[in-house]
Design a protein around this motif. Structure first.
Motif, PDB file in Angstrom:
ATOM      1  N   PHE A  82       0.839  -1.200   0.000  1.00 36.61           N
ATOM      2  CA  PHE A  82       0.000   0.000   0.000  1.00 36.61           C
ATOM      3  C   PHE A  82       0.872   1.247   0.000  1.00 36.61           C
ATOM      4  N   TYR A  83       1.852   1.237   0.874  1.00 36.13           N
ATOM      5  CA  TYR A  83       2.753   2.376   0.979  1.00 36.13           C
ATOM      6  C   TYR A  83       3.498   2.590  -0.342  1.00 36.13           C
ATOM      7  N   GLN A  84       3.990   1.514  -0.925  1.00 32.55           N
ATOM      8  CA  GLN A  84       4.786   1.624  -2.150  1.00 32.55           C
ATOM      9  C   GLN A  84       3.939   2.091  -3.325  1.00 32.55           C
ATOM     10  N   ILE A  85       2.684   1.663  -3.399  1.00 28.99           N
ATOM     11  CA  ILE A  85       1.807   2.103  -4.483  1.00 28.99           C
ATOM     12  C   ILE A  85       1.596   3.604  -4.421  1.00 28.99           C
ATOM     13  N   GLY A  86       1.298   4.115  -3.239  1.00 33.47           N
ATOM     14  CA  GLY A  86       1.092   5.557  -3.092  1.00 33.47           C
ATOM     15  C   GLY A  86       2.351   6.350  -3.381  1.00 33.47           C
ATOM     16  N   PHE A  87       3.486   5.866  -2.902  1.00 29.36           N
ATOM     17  CA  PHE A  87       4.742   6.573  -3.125  1.00 29.36           C
ATOM     18  C   PHE A  87       5.115   6.561  -4.603  1.00 29.36           C
ATOM     19  N   ASP A  88       4.968   5.416  -5.246  1.00 27.79           N
ATOM     20  CA  ASP A  88       5.333   5.321  -6.663  1.00 27.79           C
ATOM     21  C   ASP A  88       4.428   6.169  -7.548  1.00 27.79           C
TER      22      ASP A  88
END
Length: 191
Positions: A82-88
């Motif tokens: 979840f964190y990586q999707i938002g950051f990317d």
């Protein structure tokens, strides 16, 4: 003061160009903080239920429901996707923006300046570090939303349990903010 003005300019440009991506990233950070808080509360209530049931008896319904929520919160908490999707999502849009800004400025520079070795060194340095601006904006957003959400969650927990510890938490929070700002500024200046 000049670096603070530059930092504010980058943040304003980032919000203007990729508001949805930053809002998604902020929502995910707040969601992770909420899940972390719910995980801690569920762990506390599950532990209390187990210790209370030792002498009295075992209540299967409450224990299994708390265990189920504990497992769900643990799986959600451990999922870093979840964190990586938002950051990317916001990172890709902002890298495109700052790369276009850099190339537009490079396009408007006189052709003769590219033969100067000093200018080319500065040009290649700036070209290779365009993505550091996006990292800087991401660090500031993460500091603001994740750290402040964790701070308010901790204040709520300790206000219900022991209000005297709030002063200690406030000191730790202020130290954390200063260290995070200093490290983000140092990473930006080193790059």
């Amino acid at each position: 003061m000049k670096s603070l003005k530059i930092m504010w300019t980058y943040i304003r440009i980032s919000f203007r160009y990729s508001f949805f991506g930053i809002a998604l990233f902020a929502f995910i950070l707040l969601f992770n903080s909420l899940v972390r808080l719910l995980f801690d509360f569920t762990s506390k209530y599950l532990t209390n239920q187990i210790t209370d049931s030792i002498g009295v008896g075992f209540n299967k319904d409450i224990w299994f429901s708390l265990s189920f929520f504990l497992v769900v919160f643990a799986l959600t908490r451990l999922s870093g996707h979840f964190y990586q999707i938002g950051f990317d999502y916001f990172r890709i849009k902002l890298e495109q923006l700052f790369r276009r800004m850099f190339l537009y400025r490079a396009y408007n520079i006189e052709h003769e300046k590219f033969f100067d070795a000093d200018f080319m060194n500065r040009y290649t340095f700036a070209d290779s570090n365009v993505t550091k601006v996006v990292d800087f904006v991401g660090n500031i957003i993460q500091l603001f939303f994740s750290s402040f959400a964790d701070f308010f969650a901790i204040v709520v927990v300790f206000a219900t349990v022991n209000p005297i510890l709030l002063s200690f938490i406030l000191i730790l929070f202020i130290m954390h903010v200063f260290i995070s700002f200093y490290s983000a500024k140092s990473r930006y200046s080193l790059s």
